[in-house]
Structures are given as structure tokens and as C-alpha cells.
Scaffold this motif. Sequence first.
Motif, mmCIF file in Angstrom:
data_model
loop_
_atom_site.group_PDB
_atom_site.id
_atom_site.type_symbol
_atom_site.label_atom_id
_atom_site.label_comp_id
_atom_site.label_asym_id
_atom_site.label_seq_id
_atom_site.Cartn_x
_atom_site.Cartn_y
_atom_site.Cartn_z
ATOM 1 N N PHE A 1 -44.026 -34.776 34.936
ATOM 2 C CA PHE A 1 -45.325 -32.940 35.186
ATOM 3 C C PHE A 1 -45.006 -32.641 36.650
ATOM 4 N N ARG A 2 -45.663 -33.639 37.144
ATOM 5 C CA ARG A 2 -45.958 -33.805 38.932
ATOM 6 C C ARG A 2 -45.495 -33.260 39.480
ATOM 7 N N PHE A 3 -44.126 -34.327 40.281
ATOM 8 C CA PHE A 3 -43.114 -34.317 41.021
ATOM 9 C C PHE A 3 -41.657 -33.775 40.599
ATOM 10 N N PRO A 4 -40.620 -33.402 40.872
ATOM 11 C CA PRO A 4 -39.717 -33.404 40.729
ATOM 12 C C PRO A 4 -38.577 -34.387 40.213
ATOM 13 N N LEU A 5 -39.155 -35.346 39.366
ATOM 14 C CA LEU A 5 -38.515 -36.255 38.955
ATOM 15 C C LEU A 5 -37.689 -35.956 37.706
ATOM 16 N N SER A 6 -36.275 -36.642 37.598
ATOM 17 C CA SER A 6 -35.468 -36.686 36.681
ATOM 18 C C SER A 6 -36.486 -37.929 35.640
ATOM 19 N N PHE A 7 -36.216 -38.103 34.495
ATOM 20 C CA PHE A 7 -37.318 -39.461 33.836
ATOM 21 C C PHE A 7 -36.158 -41.197 34.174
ATOM 22 N N ARG A 8 -34.882 -40.161 34.321
ATOM 23 C CA ARG A 8 -33.915 -41.707 35.013
ATOM 24 C C ARG A 8 -35.106 -42.485 36.772
ATOM 25 N N GLU A 9 -34.866 -41.576 37.396
ATOM 26 C CA GLU A 9 -35.601 -41.659 38.370
ATOM 27 C C GLU A 9 -37.144 -42.430 38.457
ATOM 28 N N VAL A 10 -38.422 -41.341 37.170
ATOM 29 C CA VAL A 10 -39.682 -41.986 36.636
ATOM 30 C C VAL A 10 -39.309 -43.558 35.929
ATOM 31 N N GLU A 11 -38.155 -43.390 35.551
ATOM 32 C CA GLU A 11 -37.884 -44.901 34.708
ATOM 33 C C GLU A 11 -37.716 -45.861 36.480
ATOM 34 N N GLU A 12 -36.694 -45.752 37.243
ATOM 35 C CA GLU A 12 -36.702 -46.541 38.359
ATOM 36 C C GLU A 12 -37.931 -46.825 39.060
#
Length: 238
Positions: free
Chosen positions: A25-36
Motif C-alpha cells: 500500500f505504501r509503494f506502487p508495487l505489484s504483488f509479484r514485486e513484493v514477493e521478489e
Amino acid sequence: MDSAPSYRGHRYPVEVISHCVWRSFRFPLSFREVEELMLERGVSVSCETVRRWCLKFGQVYASGLRRRRPRPGDAWHPDEVFIKLNGEQKYLWRAVDQDGMVLDILVQSRRDTAAARRFFRALLTRTGEVPRVIVTDRLRSYGTAHRELMPSVEHRSHKGLNNRAENSHQPTRQRERAMKGFRNVGAAQRFLAAFSGISPHFRPRRHLMTGTQHRAEMTVRFAVWEQVTGVAGGPAAA
């Protein structure tokens, strides 16, 4: 003090869950990018698990943060922008106070008088307050809804006066691009309701602070986040 959310049944500790939700929610990241990013930290968690955590805990965390916010200011700035949902144009209604604090958001199919009336009712219910003045653009629907629901409140209508509300849409636009749009009205409302409660918490008015002041303020805000999520003094998830 509000009780922390329950993490019963989750095999990951609260620190991992809250950190993934914070990143999402804080950064414009996809869920896959959070996973990485989590994998780089030695934590193996799937993007689908991150998505489920955001869906389950995002609104809970946002509500906890809202309960700790100061009372809203007395000047409200409503505004609306179009968003695309599966190729269809919808409207995101948002209101902020004079300090830029998000008061409420509502995704609707129209921008007519009925939509403005519905948004004002939701706004009054959410805040439990009545403003001194509302500042809008020249959309006529605002004037009608204002006269019906807030006749004693001053209404200023001028395009140039509402830059504060228009600027508040920018983080949403960033997220919309990162997520490649939203699937439907319900999904957009759920995500943006949580997003509008979490993201601004970590966006103090940086341009008004020195570096030292900003670091001190962020330390306080992270401490509040830990209290809301249950990291501070809370048991790990089962």
C-alpha cells in the motif's frame, strides 16, 4: 487502546504479514514485486498470499490508523476523477481537508446529482462532522447536493481553488498504473478505501519539514503502525 487484529491460523508471523501489506500500500508495487523483495530478505511468500493479506488486513489496518488521526479540518475539498474498470469509465470521488488529509473516497458509475448526494451523505457519516466550508470545482451536481444536505455550510465553487483535492489523486494514479487498472467497482472500492487510509499515513508534508523533523515524524508514524498491526507487543501469528 484498540485491540490488534487476530492472526490466528496464519503460519507467517505478524511482522512478515504487516511488512508485506505496508509495502503493497505504501509503494506502487505489484504483488509479484513484493514477493521478489521479500525473497531477497530470505522470506518465501507467494504473490497470491500477499494479495490475500492485503484483502484481509488492509482495511483493518486503515481503520486503525483513521481512529488515531486528529479531527478533520473545517474546510473540505471534494473532487472526482475518472478511472477505468475493465475498460469502462467510472468515477472516484474523494474529499480532503485543508491539510490534505483524506476524509473519504467512493467509487461510483456517475458524476450526477444523485452521485454527489450519495458521496456527501457517506462523507458526513464517515467523519461525524460538519465543515465550515466546502470548496469544489464547477460541477453543478455539487451545488444541488450541498443545498439539500449542508445548506448552512458555505460553498465556494471555483476551478482554481480545488488544487488540493486534485493533487491528492496523484498517488492513486500511480497505483492504478502499477496495477494496470482495477477489475470492478467492488475491488476498486475495497483497495482504494484501504489505500487512502494507509498510504497518506506515510506521506507527511515533507516539503514543510527539515530532514531531522521528517525522520522524527516518520519514527512516530512507524510506531503507530506497529501498534495498529500488533507488531508492538503483540504475539506472533499462529
